[in-house]
Design a protein around this motif. Structure first.
Motif, PDB file in Angstrom:
ATOM      1  N   UNK A 135      49.337  27.692  44.750  1.00 32.33           N
ATOM      2  CA  UNK A 135      50.301  27.439  45.812  1.00 32.33           C
ATOM      3  C   UNK A 135      50.111  28.456  46.924  1.00 32.33           C
ATOM      4  N   UNK A 136      50.393  28.070  48.115  1.00 37.04           N
ATOM      5  CA  UNK A 136      50.291  28.994  49.229  1.00 37.04           C
ATOM      6  C   UNK A 136      49.429  28.433  50.340  1.00 37.04           C
ATOM      7  N   UNK A 137      48.830  29.312  51.115  1.00 36.95           N
ATOM      8  CA  UNK A 137      48.016  28.904  52.254  1.00 36.95           C
ATOM      9  C   UNK A 137      46.821  28.079  51.803  1.00 36.95           C
ATOM     10  N   UNK A 138      46.188  28.479  50.711  1.00 40.44           N
ATOM     11  CA  UNK A 138      45.052  27.755  50.157  1.00 40.44           C
ATOM     12  C   UNK A 138      45.436  27.214  48.774  1.00 40.44           C
ATOM     13  N   UNK A 139      44.749  26.165  48.380  1.00 41.36           N
ATOM     14  CA  UNK A 139      45.052  25.580  47.077  1.00 41.36           C
ATOM     15  C   UNK A 139      44.297  26.253  45.948  1.00 41.36           C
ATOM     16  N   UNK A 140      43.556  27.269  46.238  1.00 40.26           N
ATOM     17  CA  UNK A 140      42.808  27.933  45.185  1.00 40.26           C
ATOM     18  C   UNK A 140      42.960  29.442  45.320  1.00 40.26           C
ATOM     19  N   UNK A 141      42.758  30.079  44.247  1.00 41.41           N
ATOM     20  CA  UNK A 141      42.816  31.531  44.201  1.00 41.41           C
ATOM     21  C   UNK A 141      42.282  31.970  42.856  1.00 41.41           C
ATOM     22  N   UNK A 142      42.054  33.229  42.715  1.00 42.73           N
ATOM     23  CA  UNK A 142      41.513  33.693  41.446  1.00 42.73           C
ATOM     24  C   UNK A 142      41.750  35.171  41.223  1.00 42.73           C
ATOM     25  N   UNK A 143      41.613  35.537  39.988  1.00 40.39           N
ATOM     26  CA  UNK A 143      41.729  36.940  39.608  1.00 40.39           C
ATOM     27  C   UNK A 143      40.588  37.265  38.667  1.00 40.39           C
ATOM     28  N   UNK A 144      39.964  38.384  38.901  1.00 42.63           N
ATOM     29  CA  UNK A 144      38.921  38.880  38.010  1.00 42.63           C
ATOM     30  C   UNK A 144      39.415  40.216  37.485  1.00 42.63           C
ATOM     31  N   UNK A 145      39.506  40.303  36.185  1.00 47.58           N
ATOM     32  CA  UNK A 145      39.979  41.514  35.531  1.00 47.58           C
ATOM     33  C   UNK A 145      38.830  42.028  34.677  1.00 47.58           C
ATOM     34  N   UNK A 146      38.394  43.240  34.984  1.00 46.91           N
ATOM     35  CA  UNK A 146      37.224  43.811  34.333  1.00 46.91           C
ATOM     36  C   UNK A 146      37.629  45.080  33.607  1.00 46.91           C
ATOM     37  N   UNK A 147      37.094  45.257  32.421  1.00 44.86           N
ATOM     38  CA  UNK A 147      37.361  46.483  31.690  1.00 44.86           C
ATOM     39  C   UNK A 147      36.479  46.591  30.463  1.00 44.86           C
ATOM     40  N   UNK A 148      36.435  47.779  29.926  1.00 46.28           N
ATOM     41  CA  UNK A 148      35.666  48.047  28.716  1.00 46.28           C
ATOM     42  C   UNK A 148      36.511  48.950  27.829  1.00 46.28           C
ATOM     43  N   UNK A 149      36.966  48.397  26.701  1.00 41.67           N
ATOM     44  CA  UNK A 149      37.842  49.173  25.826  1.00 41.67           C
ATOM     45  C   UNK A 149      37.212  50.467  25.346  1.00 41.67           C
ATOM     46  N   UNK A 150      35.899  50.518  25.350  1.00 41.89           N
ATOM     47  CA  UNK A 150      35.209  51.737  24.904  1.00 41.89           C
ATOM     48  C   UNK A 150      35.256  52.838  25.964  1.00 41.89           C
ATOM     49  N   UNK A 151      35.674  52.484  27.165  1.00 36.62           N
ATOM     50  CA  UNK A 151      35.767  53.468  28.241  1.00 36.62           C
ATOM     51  C   UNK A 151      37.210  53.849  28.553  1.00 36.62           C
ATOM     52  N   UNK A 152      38.126  53.512  27.679  1.00 37.42           N
ATOM     53  CA  UNK A 152      39.528  53.833  27.898  1.00 37.42           C
ATOM     54  C   UNK A 152      39.736  55.337  27.749  1.00 37.42           C
ATOM     55  N   UNK A 153      40.068  55.989  28.882  1.00 36.65           N
ATOM     56  CA  UNK A 153      40.202  57.451  28.859  1.00 36.65           C
ATOM     57  C   UNK A 153      41.547  57.934  29.389  1.00 36.65           C
ATOM     58  N   UNK A 154      42.422  57.018  29.797  1.00 34.77           N
ATOM     59  CA  UNK A 154      43.676  57.449  30.417  1.00 34.77           C
ATOM     60  C   UNK A 154      44.898  57.150  29.556  1.00 34.77           C
ATOM     61  N   UNK A 155      44.748  57.189  28.256  1.00 30.99           N
ATOM     62  CA  UNK A 155      45.891  57.011  27.372  1.00 30.99           C
ATOM     63  C   UNK A 155      46.941  58.087  27.598  1.00 30.99           C
ATOM     64  N   UNK A 156      46.515  59.272  27.943  1.00 23.69           N
ATOM     65  CA  UNK A 156      47.436  60.390  28.199  1.00 23.69           C
ATOM     66  C   UNK A 156      48.305  60.124  29.421  1.00 23.69           C
ATOM     67  N   UNK A 157      47.855  59.218  30.309  1.00 19.88           N
ATOM     68  CA  UNK A 157      48.590  58.898  31.526  1.00 19.88           C
ATOM     69  C   UNK A 157      49.313  57.554  31.401  1.00 19.88           C
ATOM     70  N   UNK A 158      49.312  57.007  30.208  1.00 22.87           N
ATOM     71  CA  UNK A 158      50.010  55.747  29.991  1.00 22.87           C
ATOM     72  C   UNK A 158      49.101  54.533  29.952  1.00 22.87           C
ATOM     73  N   UNK A 159      47.792  54.735  30.096  1.00 18.36           N
ATOM     74  CA  UNK A 159      46.856  53.620  30.024  1.00 18.36           C
ATOM     75  C   UNK A 159      46.922  52.944  28.661  1.00 18.36           C
ATOM     76  N   UNK A 160      46.993  51.631  28.666  1.00 14.30           N
ATOM     77  CA  UNK A 160      47.118  50.863  27.423  1.00 14.30           C
ATOM     78  C   UNK A 160      45.887  49.980  27.239  1.00 14.30           C
TER      79      UNK A 160
END
Length: 179
Positions: A117-142
């Motif tokens: 919905x909105x100005x265009x009828x299409x949109x997208x999200x790309x979510x990238x991550x690597x669980x082996x590189x999770x280093x911010x648990x001390x800052x609340x990273x989940x």
């Protein structure tokens, strides 16, 4: 006599809880509210914010009922009226370090962008991550947010990169054996 003793203990416990603990709790909450108000005042006056402050204030203002930017799990039209451009695509990198509050900020926006919905009828999200590189648990990273993305967004297509061009095969094999 045993039943009377039990009832007396319960009555005494209720009395102490009501008269002493609840009063003390209210006093402590008032002190906490005062300290947090002082903190907020100084943060805005001096314009000095921590990383957590930025996430907290963004979340607080997005979900503020008077602003009505987020209604339930959806972005309101008011939100788009306050943006100078319309966003059709979102790219989030290093998602394994996203905190719960950051996720709560992003989720309704992602939902709106991919809704079509909105100005265009299409949109997208790309979510990238690597669980082996999770280093911010001390800052609340989940890290588990990334690992459970298929459950949270079942309509999303999940792709896995099975080849690494940055490291030697022996290093990759060693790292994978640890995980």
């Amino acid at each position: 006599l045993t039943d009377m003793l039990r009832e007396s203990r319960l009555s005494l416990a209720d009395y102490l809880f009501t008269k002493l603990l609840l009063t003390e709790e209210r006093d402590l909450l008032d002190i906490v509210d005062f300290i947090l108000a002082q903190y907020d005042e100084r943060a805005f006056r001096d314009r000095v914010f921590t990383h957590d402050d930025l996430s907290y204030y963004t979340f607080k203002h997005l979900y503020d009922p008077e602003l009505s930017l987020i209604e339930g799990d959806y972005v309101s039209n008011t939100f788009y009226e306050q943006l100078s451009t319309y966003t059709r695509f979102i790219l989030i990198d290093e998602f394994q370090d996203t905190s719960i509050i950051q996720y709560k900020i992003l989720l309704p926006i992602i939902g709106e962008v991919i809704s079509g919905a909105g100005v265009r009828e299409y949109g997208g999200a790309i979510i990238v991550g690597d669980e082996k590189q999770s280093i911010y648990g001390w800052r609340g990273g989940e890290r588990d947010l990334l690992l459970n993305m298929a459950t949270v967004m079942p309509e999303a297509q999940q792709l896995t990169l099975d080849r690494c061009y940055r490291s030697d095969e022996n290093i990759i094999t060693f790292v994978n054996s640890i995980f």
